[in-house]
Scaffold this motif. Structure first.
Motif, PDB file in Angstrom:
ATOM      1  N   ASN A 172       0.934  -1.181  -0.038  1.00 51.43           N
ATOM      2  CA  ASN A 172      -0.021   0.029   0.060  1.00 51.43           C
ATOM      3  C   ASN A 172       0.702   1.176   0.058  1.00 51.43           C
ATOM      4  N   PRO A 173       0.895   1.815  -1.096  1.00 49.71           N
ATOM      5  CA  PRO A 173       1.901   3.272  -1.102  1.00 49.71           C
ATOM      6  C   PRO A 173       1.236   4.377  -0.369  1.00 49.71           C
ATOM      7  N   TYR A 174       0.736   4.242   0.773  1.00 39.12           N
ATOM      8  CA  TYR A 174       0.304   5.279   1.641  1.00 39.12           C
ATOM      9  C   TYR A 174      -0.873   5.949   1.020  1.00 39.12           C
ATOM     10  N   PHE A 175      -1.803   5.367   0.536  1.00 39.87           N
ATOM     11  CA  PHE A 175      -2.885   5.693  -0.157  1.00 39.87           C
ATOM     12  C   PHE A 175      -3.950   6.481   1.046  1.00 39.87           C
ATOM     13  N   GLY A 176      -4.192   7.745   0.830  1.00 39.74           N
ATOM     14  CA  GLY A 176      -5.084   8.672   1.553  1.00 39.74           C
ATOM     15  C   GLY A 176      -4.717   8.904   3.032  1.00 39.74           C
ATOM     16  N   CYS A 177      -3.647   8.132   3.510  1.00 41.95           N
ATOM     17  CA  CYS A 177      -3.333   7.994   5.269  1.00 41.95           C
ATOM     18  C   CYS A 177      -2.703   9.207   5.502  1.00 41.95           C
ATOM     19  N   ILE A 178      -2.737   9.315   7.161  1.00 42.92           N
ATOM     20  CA  ILE A 178      -2.004  10.538   7.781  1.00 42.92           C
ATOM     21  C   ILE A 178      -0.507   9.844   7.711  1.00 42.92           C
ATOM     22  N   THR A 179       0.429  10.854   7.270  1.00 44.89           N
ATOM     23  CA  THR A 179       1.784  10.339   7.445  1.00 44.89           C
ATOM     24  C   THR A 179       2.684  11.179   8.442  1.00 44.89           C
ATOM     25  N   GLY A 180       3.204  10.434   9.390  1.00 48.67           N
ATOM     26  CA  GLY A 180       4.081  11.088  10.422  1.00 48.67           C
ATOM     27  C   GLY A 180       4.635   9.874  10.985  1.00 48.67           C
ATOM     28  N   ARG A 181       5.374  10.142  12.213  1.00 53.48           N
ATOM     29  CA  ARG A 181       5.488  11.352  12.828  1.00 53.48           C
ATOM     30  C   ARG A 181       6.363  12.306  11.984  1.00 53.48           C
ATOM     31  N   TYR A 182       7.226  11.867  10.969  1.00 52.59           N
ATOM     32  CA  TYR A 182       7.876  12.826  10.117  1.00 52.59           C
ATOM     33  C   TYR A 182       7.726  12.406   8.789  1.00 52.59           C
ATOM     34  N   ALA A 183       6.727  13.073   7.985  1.00 56.14           N
ATOM     35  CA  ALA A 183       6.173  12.866   6.588  1.00 56.14           C
ATOM     36  C   ALA A 183       7.609  13.060   5.561  1.00 56.14           C
ATOM     37  N   ASN A 184       7.624  12.199   4.758  1.00 60.48           N
ATOM     38  CA  ASN A 184       9.042  12.251   3.905  1.00 60.48           C
ATOM     39  C   ASN A 184      10.203  11.960   4.621  1.00 60.48           C
ATOM     40  N   ARG A 185      11.439  12.330   3.976  1.00 61.52           N
ATOM     41  CA  ARG A 185      12.627  11.767   4.481  1.00 61.52           C
ATOM     42  C   ARG A 185      13.478  12.215   5.262  1.00 61.52           C
ATOM     43  N   ILE A 186      14.085  11.233   6.231  1.00 55.88           N
ATOM     44  CA  ILE A 186      15.229  11.942   7.091  1.00 55.88           C
ATOM     45  C   ILE A 186      16.404  10.905   6.723  1.00 55.88           C
ATOM     46  N   ALA A 187      17.524  11.873   6.294  1.00 51.86           N
ATOM     47  CA  ALA A 187      18.611  10.860   5.510  1.00 51.86           C
ATOM     48  C   ALA A 187      18.879  10.160   6.700  1.00 51.86           C
ATOM     49  N   LYS A 188      19.322   8.967   6.319  1.00 51.53           N
ATOM     50  CA  LYS A 188      20.103   7.825   7.077  1.00 51.53           C
ATOM     51  C   LYS A 188      19.241   7.571   8.408  1.00 51.53           C
TER      52      LYS A 188
END
Ligand code: GLA
Length: 389
Positions: free
Chosen positions: A111-127
């Motif tokens: 499931n590629p994150y369809f419709g969801c709440i993303t967190g605690r940190y949305a998108n990328r944190i390097a390493k």
């Protein structure tokens, strides 16, 4: 008290239990009912029905509905938007978000994150690494050596408490992310309120507090295709993005720290353009945070518009956030079967994730994403639907 329109909703969903007590106070949404409707005002309602099970817990689907017939369906797993029904320029309603027909799809690891709440940190944190006040933290790695969308079991994989609210058709999801969850410090209390107005605006308001300094970036990850299943891709949609700059990234989609001008490049949507017109010139397709041209950090301002010229459906996005991730569904590859047996092909939908910039905890020049005890994280984003002939 039960209006005609609500009766129609009830007929549509079959056997129901009515809740007639619907005064000013919130309503416990987790009662053990098959299906029930709460009129939240004379013109709005919230219907709830059993959707499925996950990890032995019952999942409920909530339907927000306004007088014009627009509907937004959500589940308390991931605080996920499963359906948004809006009319085209001939008045035909269609579902403009990608997703699945049942709970099984949402539970799939693909499931590629369809419709969801993303967190605690949305998108990328390097390493998956960052430090606050000299203390280092390591998050689980789940994306090419980096951490994406809060780790392996981010907010998208959690059960959220639900409370129906009076007034506009609205619902509040709450979740306590415990100290150490997915490597993040601090007990972080998150609330996400979804409201549907009579003007076909879906407003999402987020708050978060913490008892230790932590990194917070929360958004919604809906994928839109305004053709509502008629066109397999969004390449014919026209998009405007109110941003003169974007966050430059390396080949792992980690920011290089540079904010580059869009002018004269394939990244420029300051004048509405068809998504497909230049996408071939952008390595991998659009998957970039745009740095929004902003006047306010507290009032939602116009960030993006999207038009599907065939159906006439038009969506405007307003946000308080400094950025929006424009993702053109590049990793969809036809292997996922979604609603009504539809295969979601590359560029089958686009996500517009209103958010702070990726990897901000490691980028001192970016707007701050460290939340401290006593502070409240606030973000508000509105998706407004209409038609253009
Ligand atoms: C975000 C990211 C994309 C992709 C999707 C989820 O939009 O920027 O690279 O990971 O989430 O598939």
């Amino acid at each position: 008290m039960i209006t005609l329109r609500i009766s129609a909703t009830l007929l549509f969903f079959g056997a129901v239990n009515l809740i007639t007590a619907c005064g000013g106070s919130g309503h416990n949404a987790n009662e053990n009912l098959t299906s029930d409707t709460m009129p939240t005002s004379k013109t709005s309602s919230v219907l709830q029905q059993k959707y499925g099970n996950a990890d032995g817990k019952e999942i409920t689907q909530y339907t927000l509905k306004n007088a014009g017939g627009m509907e937004v369906k959500l589940i308390n797993y991931g605080g996920t938007i499963t359906n948004i029904m809006v009319p085209d320029s001939s008045g035909n309603f269609g579902d403009v978000v990608l997703g699945f027909d049942s709970m099984d799809g949402y539970l799939k690891k693909e499931n590629p994150y369809f419709g969801c709440i993303t967190g605690r940190y949305a998108n990328r944190i390097a390493k998956g690494k960052f430090s606050i006040d000299g203390k280092s933290y390591q998050l689980p790695i789940n994306n090419n050596g980096n951490t994406l969308h809060g780790g392996i079991n981010g907010f998208n994989r959690k059960f959220w408490d639900a409370e129906l609210l009076p007034g506009d058709s609205s619902i509040k999801f709450s979740y306590l992310s415990k100290d150490g969850e997915e490597g993040f410090p601090g007990n972080c209390k998150v609330e996400v309120k979804y409201s549907l107005s009579q003007n076909n605006e879906l407003k999402i308001e987020y708050t978060a507090t913490t008892d230790k300094p932590t990194a917070v970036n929360i958004t919604n990850h809906s994928y839109f295709n305004l053709s509502a299943g008629k066109d397999s891709t969004i390449l014919g949609h026209e998009i405007f993005i109110n941003a003169d700059k974007y966050v430059a990234v390396d080949n792992e989609l980690i920011p290089t720290s540079e904010l580059l001008p869009v002018k004269g490049t394939s990244m420029d949507f300051t004048v509405p353009a068809t998504i497909g017109s230049d996408i071939a010139k952008v390595a991998g397709g659009y998957d970039h945070t745009y740095v929004l041209n902003k006047k306010s950090t507290t009032e939602p301002e116009l960030a993006v518009t999207v038009l599907d010229p065939n159906s006439g459906r038009y969506m405007e996005l307003f946000t308080t956030e400094p950025g929006v991730q424009f993702y053109s569904g590049n990793f969809l590859d036809g292997s996922l079967t979604g609603k009504n047996g539809m295969k979601y092909v590359k560029n089958g939908g686009l996500a517009l994730e209103a958010q702070h910039f990726p990897d901000s905890p490691n980028q001192p020049s970016f707007p701050n994403t460290i939340l401290r005890p006593g502070e409240t994280f606030n973000q508000a984003t509105i998706y407004k639907f209409s038609v253009k002939k």
